[in-house]
Motif scaffolding. Structure first.
Motif, PDB file in Angstrom:
ATOM      1  N   LYS A   4       0.642  -1.416  -0.310  1.00  0.00           N
ATOM      2  CA  LYS A   4      -0.003   0.259   0.278  1.00  0.00           C
ATOM      3  C   LYS A   4       1.000   0.581  -0.077  1.00  0.00           C
ATOM      4  CE  LYS A   4      -3.805  -1.990   2.114  1.00  0.00           C
ATOM      5  NZ  LYS A   4      -4.836  -2.126   3.020  1.00  0.00           N
ATOM      6  N   VAL A   7       2.151   2.215  -4.357  1.00  0.00           N
ATOM      7  CA  VAL A   7       1.674   2.420  -5.251  1.00  0.00           C
ATOM      8  C   VAL A   7       1.626   3.856  -5.294  1.00  0.00           C
ATOM      9  CG1 VAL A   7      -1.274   1.936  -6.117  1.00  0.00           C
ATOM     10  CG2 VAL A   7      -0.028   0.013  -4.728  1.00  0.00           C
ATOM     11  N   THR A   8       1.740   3.841  -6.925  1.00  0.00           N
ATOM     12  CA  THR A   8       1.230   5.660  -7.128  1.00  0.00           C
ATOM     13  C   THR A   8       0.185   5.886  -7.984  1.00  0.00           C
ATOM     14  OG1 THR A   8       2.979   5.607  -9.611  1.00  0.00           O
ATOM     15  CG2 THR A   8       4.438   5.157  -6.821  1.00  0.00           C
ATOM     16  N   ILE A   9       0.060   6.550  -8.168  1.00  0.00           N
ATOM     17  CA  ILE A   9      -1.841   7.036  -9.069  1.00  0.00           C
ATOM     18  C   ILE A   9      -0.682   6.867 -10.410  1.00  0.00           C
ATOM     19  CG2 ILE A   9      -0.763   9.627  -9.529  1.00  0.00           C
ATOM     20  CD1 ILE A   9      -3.518  10.662  -9.703  1.00  0.00           C
ATOM     21  N   GLU A  11       0.909   4.052 -11.642  1.00  0.00           N
ATOM     22  CA  GLU A  11       0.518   2.701 -11.558  1.00  0.00           C
ATOM     23  C   GLU A  11      -0.778   3.023 -11.265  1.00  0.00           C
ATOM     24  OE1 GLU A  11       4.742   1.358  -9.312  1.00  0.00           O
ATOM     25  OE2 GLU A  11       2.846   1.852  -8.105  1.00  0.00           O
ATOM     26  N   LEU A  12      -1.308   3.200 -10.953  1.00  0.00           N
ATOM     27  CA  LEU A  12      -2.575   2.849 -10.507  1.00  0.00           C
ATOM     28  C   LEU A  12      -3.769   3.145 -12.449  1.00  0.00           C
ATOM     29  CD1 LEU A  12      -5.513   2.680  -9.284  1.00  0.00           C
ATOM     30  CD2 LEU A  12      -5.520   4.586  -8.538  1.00  0.00           C
ATOM     31  N   ALA A  45      -8.375   0.973  -7.234  1.00  0.00           N
ATOM     32  CA  ALA A  45      -7.923   1.705  -6.442  1.00  0.00           C
ATOM     33  C   ALA A  45      -7.908   0.719  -5.456  1.00  0.00           C
ATOM     34  CB  ALA A  45      -8.178   2.834  -5.852  1.00  0.00           C
ATOM     35  N   LEU A  48      -5.882  -2.182  -5.525  1.00  0.00           N
ATOM     36  CA  LEU A  48      -3.657  -2.097  -5.487  1.00  0.00           C
ATOM     37  C   LEU A  48      -3.860  -1.837  -3.867  1.00  0.00           C
ATOM     38  CD1 LEU A  48      -2.862  -0.513  -9.239  1.00  0.00           C
ATOM     39  CD2 LEU A  48      -2.958  -2.881  -8.057  1.00  0.00           C
ATOM     40  N   TYR A  50      -4.987   1.888  -3.224  1.00  0.00           N
ATOM     41  CA  TYR A  50      -4.284   3.277  -3.235  1.00  0.00           C
ATOM     42  C   TYR A  50      -4.164   3.456  -2.104  1.00  0.00           C
ATOM     43  CZ  TYR A  50      -2.895   6.907  -5.431  1.00  0.00           C
ATOM     44  OH  TYR A  50      -2.588   9.158  -5.291  1.00  0.00           O
ATOM     45  N   ASP A  51      -3.155   4.479  -1.523  1.00  0.00           N
ATOM     46  CA  ASP A  51      -3.998   5.491  -0.850  1.00  0.00           C
ATOM     47  C   ASP A  51      -4.327   6.722  -1.035  1.00  0.00           C
ATOM     48  OD1 ASP A  51      -4.382   7.389   1.755  1.00  0.00           O
ATOM     49  OD2 ASP A  51      -2.003   7.441   1.980  1.00  0.00           O
ATOM     50  N   LYS A  54      -3.140  10.545  -0.657  1.00  0.00           N
ATOM     51  CA  LYS A  54      -2.712  11.317  -0.905  1.00  0.00           C
ATOM     52  C   LYS A  54      -3.503  12.715  -1.846  1.00  0.00           C
ATOM     53  CE  LYS A  54       0.097   7.414  -1.569  1.00  0.00           C
ATOM     54  NZ  LYS A  54       1.027   6.124  -2.939  1.00  0.00           N
ATOM     55  N   GLU A 139       3.869  13.442  -9.494  1.00  0.00           N
ATOM     56  CA  GLU A 139       2.317  12.893  -9.885  1.00  0.00           C
ATOM     57  C   GLU A 139       1.930  14.141  -8.700  1.00  0.00           C
ATOM     58  OE1 GLU A 139       1.879   8.913  -7.369  1.00  0.00           O
ATOM     59  OE2 GLU A 139       3.401   8.458  -9.211  1.00  0.00           O
TER      60      GLU A 139
END
Length: 343
Positions: A4, A7-9, A11-12, A45, A48, A50-51, A54, A139
């Motif tokens: 967690k 994970v970057t935006i 990659e998402l 999201a 994966l 994703y936070d 962010k 990002e």
């Protein structure tokens, strides 16, 4: 299970098969997406890990005006000063503070951006591919002005049309040997202006002669490079009788050189520039140019960031031909009326 924290935006976006802008809209709940796309992004999201924290919601708290030191300081580049003023106007209207930073090759761009603690980036002018990738890795919502990069929202003027109008004006005025002075062809706006120049020649039935198209020497200081380019054109076996310069400053440098060689402008050689900076009106003679709303470039780009309109696209703002003394054709000598043939 996905990490967690890692994970970057980007990659998402790749996993969902959509742009970073679409992911941002979906996670922020902004309009402009189908429910199917929004649901797909939210589902991936969640998978994966994703936070979502962010992404800040609403307009940016602070914007960064980012430009390359490659183009010099804002004081030495009047064009970008106008763009900055337009961006500042949009930010002031929206209550968003605007910071300013220049970067150059080899610097830790991402680290420098983080220190400003901004939520949005307005990139102005040319950035090499390596610098662009570093900017993308931040990002943050990004809009570019006077540049183009795939997958990014860009705001430009109609460069190709502007150069075509300028060159056509010289040709229509009777110029036989039209030359051009350009900056680096790696710059998006310069490459399009070169296309417009060549298109006007082609449509006029003129053969393209590479000797009459010169580029500034990157090893020289800007003013020296402009003067050097004009010296090279004057050294040709047949000097040009008209010059299209890719910006006004270069045209003004060229006029200086011509006067030093005893040439009169526009009687012996005509000039037209691009950008319509303030110095163009006050040059001797006043410089013809292609005008665009420079402040509007910054205004449109900043408003796009404020409104979250960062989907990849290119906005092309209109241009206008401004004719002044430097490109006016000398009046033709009166001709005697043709005699009627005797029958």
């Amino acid at each position: 299970m996905a990490d967690k924290r890692g994970v970057t935006i980007r990659e998402l976006a790749q996993a969902a098969g959509v742009s970073i802008g679409t992911v941002s809209r979906a996670l922020k709940g902004q309009p402009g997406l189908s429910e199917q796309t929004r649901g797909q992004v939210l589902e991936i999201a969640q998978q994966l890990g994703y936070d979502v924290g962010k992404l800040r919601t609403g307009k940016p708290r602070r914007m960064l005006f980012l430009y390359s030191r490659h183009v010099g300081s804002l004081a030495s580049n009047p064009f970008y000063s106008y763009v900055l003023h337009g961006a500042e106007t949009a930010c002031r209207e929206a209550g968003v503070p605007l910071s300013l930073m220049s970067v150059q090759a080899g610097e830790d761009i991402a680290g420098l951006v983080r220190r400003h603690e901004v939520d949005a980036l307005l990139g102005v002018g040319y950035f090499a591919a390596e610098a662009m990738e570093a900017i993308r890795r931040c990002e943050l919502p990004l809009v570019l002005v006077d540049h183009f990069y795939p997958g990014v929202r860009c705001v430009n003027d109609d460069n190709q049309l502007g150069a075509w109008l300028a060159t056509k004006h010289l040709l229509d005025g009777g110029a036989q040997r039209v030359a051009a002075i350009f900056g680096p062809m790696t710059h998006y706006s310069v490459s399009l202006r070169a296309k417009g120049f060549r298109r006007a020649l082609f449509e006029a039935g003129r053969l393209f002669d590479p000797d009459y198209e010169v580029t500034l020497d990157p090893a020289l200081e800007y003013r020296d490079a402009g003067r050097d380019a004009m010296q090279r054109l004057l050294a040709l076996p047949e000097r040009p009788d008209a010059v299209f310069a890719y910006n006004d400053s270069t045209a003004i440098f060229g006029i200086e050189v011509c006067r030093e060689h005893g040439l009169r402008v526009p009687e012996d050689i005509r000039f037209i520039g691009y950008d319509d900076i303030e110095e163009a009106v006050h040059s001797k003679p006043p410089l013809s140019t292609v005008k665009m709303d420079k402040e509007a470039l910054g205004l449109v780009a900043a408003r796009a960031l404020i409104e979250g309109d960062i989907e990849p696209s290119e906005a092309s703002l209109p241009v206008e031909l401004v004719i002044r003394e430097s490109s006016r054709a000398a009046p033709s000598a009166p001709t005697a009326p043709a005699r009627k043939a005797r029958r």
